[in-house]
Design a protein around this motif. Sequence first.
Motif, PDB file in Angstrom:
ATOM      1  N   VAL A  42       0.831  -1.204   0.000  1.00  0.00           N
ATOM      2  CA  VAL A  42       0.000   0.000   0.000  1.00  0.00           C
ATOM      3  C   VAL A  42       0.867   1.257   0.000  1.00  0.00           C
ATOM      4  O   VAL A  42       0.597   2.214  -0.735  1.00  0.00           O
ATOM      5  CB  VAL A  42      -0.942   0.001   1.220  1.00  0.00           C
ATOM      6  N   SER A  43       1.926   1.262   0.806  1.00  0.00           N
ATOM      7  CA  SER A  43       2.789   2.444   0.870  1.00  0.00           C
ATOM      8  C   SER A  43       3.463   2.715  -0.470  1.00  0.00           C
ATOM      9  O   SER A  43       3.603   3.873  -0.896  1.00  0.00           O
ATOM     10  CB  SER A  43       3.844   2.263   1.953  1.00  0.00           C
ATOM     11  N   GLU A  44       3.878   1.645  -1.155  1.00  0.00           N
ATOM     12  CA  GLU A  44       4.492   1.800  -2.472  1.00  0.00           C
ATOM     13  C   GLU A  44       3.494   2.332  -3.483  1.00  0.00           C
ATOM     14  O   GLU A  44       3.836   3.172  -4.333  1.00  0.00           O
ATOM     15  CB  GLU A  44       5.035   0.451  -2.951  1.00  0.00           C
ATOM     16  N   ALA A  45       2.250   1.844  -3.392  1.00  0.00           N
ATOM     17  CA  ALA A  45       1.212   2.299  -4.311  1.00  0.00           C
ATOM     18  C   ALA A  45       0.939   3.789  -4.126  1.00  0.00           C
ATOM     19  O   ALA A  45       0.830   4.544  -5.093  1.00  0.00           O
ATOM     20  CB  ALA A  45      -0.065   1.493  -4.097  1.00  0.00           C
ATOM     21  N   GLY A  46       0.842   4.218  -2.859  1.00  0.00           N
ATOM     22  CA  GLY A  46       0.597   5.627  -2.581  1.00  0.00           C
ATOM     23  C   GLY A  46       1.711   6.511  -3.101  1.00  0.00           C
ATOM     24  O   GLY A  46       1.463   7.572  -3.688  1.00  0.00           O
ATOM     25  N   ALA A  47       2.964   6.069  -2.915  1.00  0.00           N
ATOM     26  CA  ALA A  47       4.107   6.859  -3.372  1.00  0.00           C
ATOM     27  C   ALA A  47       4.137   6.952  -4.892  1.00  0.00           C
ATOM     28  O   ALA A  47       4.406   8.018  -5.461  1.00  0.00           O
ATOM     29  CB  ALA A  47       5.403   6.238  -2.850  1.00  0.00           C
ATOM     30  N   GLU A  48       3.856   5.860  -5.560  1.00  0.00           N
ATOM     31  CA  GLU A  48       3.890   5.847  -7.026  1.00  0.00           C
ATOM     32  C   GLU A  48       2.776   6.709  -7.622  1.00  0.00           C
ATOM     33  O   GLU A  48       2.987   7.423  -8.601  1.00  0.00           O
ATOM     34  CB  GLU A  48       3.758   4.404  -7.527  1.00  0.00           C
ATOM     35  N   LEU A  49       1.599   6.635  -7.010  1.00  0.00           N
ATOM     36  CA  LEU A  49       0.455   7.380  -7.541  1.00  0.00           C
ATOM     37  C   LEU A  49       0.439   8.834  -7.083  1.00  0.00           C
ATOM     38  O   LEU A  49      -0.272   9.664  -7.661  1.00  0.00           O
ATOM     39  CB  LEU A  49      -0.859   6.712  -7.109  1.00  0.00           C
ATOM     40  N   GLY A  50       1.197   9.133  -6.024  1.00  0.00           N
ATOM     41  CA  GLY A  50       1.166  10.479  -5.476  1.00  0.00           C
ATOM     42  C   GLY A  50      -0.112  10.762  -4.715  1.00  0.00           C
ATOM     43  O   GLY A  50      -0.601  11.897  -4.685  1.00  0.00           O
ATOM     44  N   THR A  51      -0.656   9.721  -4.072  1.00  0.00           N
ATOM     45  CA  THR A  51      -1.893   9.864  -3.304  1.00  0.00           C
ATOM     46  C   THR A  51      -1.630   9.517  -1.845  1.00  0.00           C
ATOM     47  O   THR A  51      -0.574   8.985  -1.487  1.00  0.00           O
ATOM     48  CB  THR A  51      -2.986   8.921  -3.840  1.00  0.00           C
ATOM     49  N   ALA A  52      -2.608   9.793  -1.012  1.00  0.00           N
ATOM     50  CA  ALA A  52      -2.528   9.379   0.387  1.00  0.00           C
ATOM     51  C   ALA A  52      -2.562   7.857   0.469  1.00  0.00           C
ATOM     52  O   ALA A  52      -3.132   7.187  -0.399  1.00  0.00           O
ATOM     53  CB  ALA A  52      -3.689   9.978   1.175  1.00  0.00           C
ATOM     54  N   VAL A  53      -1.939   7.318   1.516  1.00  0.00           N
ATOM     55  CA  VAL A  53      -1.941   5.867   1.703  1.00  0.00           C
ATOM     56  C   VAL A  53      -3.367   5.338   1.806  1.00  0.00           C
ATOM     57  O   VAL A  53      -3.684   4.261   1.288  1.00  0.00           O
ATOM     58  CB  VAL A  53      -1.126   5.486   2.959  1.00  0.00           C
ATOM     59  N   SER A  54      -4.242   6.088   2.458  1.00  0.00           N
ATOM     60  CA  SER A  54      -5.635   5.661   2.605  1.00  0.00           C
ATOM     61  C   SER A  54      -6.323   5.537   1.244  1.00  0.00           C
ATOM     62  O   SER A  54      -7.118   4.630   1.020  1.00  0.00           O
ATOM     63  CB  SER A  54      -6.398   6.644   3.494  1.00  0.00           C
ATOM     64  N   THR A  55      -5.998   6.447   0.331  1.00  0.00           N
ATOM     65  CA  THR A  55      -6.577   6.385  -1.016  1.00  0.00           C
ATOM     66  C   THR A  55      -6.069   5.158  -1.761  1.00  0.00           C
ATOM     67  O   THR A  55      -6.844   4.429  -2.403  1.00  0.00           O
ATOM     68  CB  THR A  55      -6.225   7.654  -1.814  1.00  0.00           C
ATOM     69  N   ALA A  56      -4.757   4.906  -1.669  1.00  0.00           N
ATOM     70  CA  ALA A  56      -4.179   3.729  -2.313  1.00  0.00           C
ATOM     71  C   ALA A  56      -4.788   2.449  -1.749  1.00  0.00           C
ATOM     72  O   ALA A  56      -5.072   1.501  -2.495  1.00  0.00           O
ATOM     73  CB  ALA A  56      -2.662   3.724  -2.131  1.00  0.00           C
TER      74      ALA A  56
END
Length: 265
Positions: A42-56
């Motif tokens: 989840v943390s990697e997804a948030g960083a890649e997308l530039g979104t909050a972890v909760s959104t990812a």
Amino acid sequence: MPSRKQSDAAAAADGGPKYPIESVDNVLRLLLMVAEHGQVRVSEAGAELGTAVSTAHRLLAMLAYHGFVVQDPDSKAYKAGHVLLRIGLSTVHNLDIRTLLHPFLEELRDETGETVHAAVLQGNQVLYIDCEESPMALRVASRVGTLTLAHCTSVGKAWLACESDDFLRGLYPSPQLPALTEGSITSRAALMTELAEVRRLGYSHNEGESEVGVGSVSCAVRDRDGKPAAAVSVAVPLARMTPDRWGVLAKSVQRTCRAAAQTLP
């Protein structure tokens, strides 16, 4: 910050869609990440997308709900789910486990005269990826592309027996398990006991646990590290099964899986 119209215009200028939808774009990017890296946290997804972890997390949870990804109970990372695998199976024909196993399934079908399946674990279910049907009029039909509770099938138990107890407790956090028939295993304790027996024997069996009137014998195809790459089963109408035949089929399946394992990269 650019306006919505400005963002849309920029996307169109880059060759993208005229009216991009950010949430759809994020979901597609997540699927590409899973395909490229094999698994995504989840943390990697948030960083890649530039979104909050909760959104990812919400995006991945929705993908998991629809079967595109599945969360590993140990690492908590997300990897390809049964829907992605089913899409892949319809288009990928070179050097995948299905292609490698298929000649062995044909030989096993010819040797036993019964329906033969190959399956892989997806979460707490098994996905049937290939089949060679029995030529007999009374036979078990192909289940390719379908999902079934792993603990209710011989292919599932063959695979699960290769996993650690910690993995199994993560996969089955509840002490109670759902049933498909009256013969299904309904407790984690009973499953663990049976898997210990599968490890001792080197094969698993199913007697009306996933479908009334159907029995099967299975074994796992292990890679060079001892990890399961697939499980292979011979499925038989119980009306045609005799006490002595269980052992005969078990030897055939074990021999097939050992031979198939030698071809894995």
